[in-house]
Design a protein around this motif. Structure first.
Motif, short mmCIF file in Angstrom:
data_model
loop_
_atom_site.label_atom_id
_atom_site.label_comp_id
_atom_site.label_asym_id
_atom_site.label_seq_id
_atom_site.Cartn_x
_atom_site.Cartn_y
_atom_site.Cartn_z
N VAL A 271 -1.50 2.27 -0.49
CA VAL A 271 -2.04 3.59 -0.19
C VAL A 271 -1.89 3.84 1.31
O VAL A 271 -2.12 2.93 2.13
CB VAL A 271 -3.52 3.67 -0.61
N ALA A 272 -1.54 5.06 1.65
CA ALA A 272 -1.42 5.43 3.06
C ALA A 272 -2.70 5.04 3.81
O ALA A 272 -3.81 5.23 3.31
CB ALA A 272 -1.17 6.93 3.18
N VAL A 273 -2.52 4.53 5.00
CA VAL A 273 -3.63 3.98 5.76
C VAL A 273 -4.75 5.00 5.95
O VAL A 273 -5.94 4.69 5.81
CB VAL A 273 -3.13 3.47 7.13
N SER A 274 -4.38 6.24 6.22
CA SER A 274 -5.38 7.27 6.50
C SER A 274 -6.23 7.62 5.28
O SER A 274 -7.28 8.24 5.41
CB SER A 274 -4.69 8.53 7.01
N MET A 275 -5.78 7.22 4.09
CA MET A 275 -6.49 7.58 2.87
C MET A 275 -7.08 6.36 2.17
O MET A 275 -7.77 6.49 1.16
CB MET A 275 -5.54 8.29 1.91
N ARG A 276 -6.81 5.18 2.68
CA ARG A 276 -7.12 3.95 1.98
C ARG A 276 -8.61 3.75 1.73
O ARG A 276 -8.99 3.07 0.76
CB ARG A 276 -6.54 2.78 2.76
N ASN A 277 -9.44 4.31 2.57
CA ASN A 277 -10.87 4.10 2.37
C ASN A 277 -11.45 5.00 1.29
O ASN A 277 -12.59 4.80 0.85
CB ASN A 277 -11.63 4.31 3.69
#
Length: 124
Positions: free
Chosen positions: A60-66
């Protein structure tokens, strides 16, 4: 040809969750990479998540991973995207894509087939 059908989009409120689904059919063999991209109004299409066709590996893209989780049911040729704590900035058309390769990452030009997209709208 491979057909990709997305579902699960809709209108939600800030803080809500959604789960998108994408089912592949046609000449889809099952070991192809599948991915989610999104296109927000007035912006370029951006990578969200990818799933390997050879394993349970997802990225998952880092900016959306959380907040976003990708998963796949290989037996059903279906890719999922679970999105939590949605905000108006997540408003976009979400597209499913598949590649002819088994494992690829984020470049859109590595994906050959695309679904029609499903609209996600998050109200404030």
């Amino acid at each position: 040809q491979v057909q990709l059908i997305e579902s699960g989009g809709g209108l939600v409120q800030t803080g809500d969750s959604l789960r998108l689904s994408c089912t592949a059919s046609g000449r889809f063999v099952g070991n192809e990479a599948m991915a989610w991209f999104r296109q927000r109004p007035g912006t370029e299409r951006e990578f969200v998540a990818t799933s390997s066709g050879a394993s349970n590996y997802t990225f998952v893209a880092v900016s959306m991973r959380n907040r976003f989780t990708a998963s796949r049911d290989h037996a059903r040729n279906t890719l999922y995207l679970k999105m939590t704590n949605l905000s108006p900035e997540d408003t976009a058309v979400y597209y499913c894509a598949s590649s002819t390769r088994t494992t690829v990452l984020g470049a859109a030009n590595l994906y050959t087939y695309w679904g029609q997209g499903t609209q996600v709208t998050v109200s404030s």
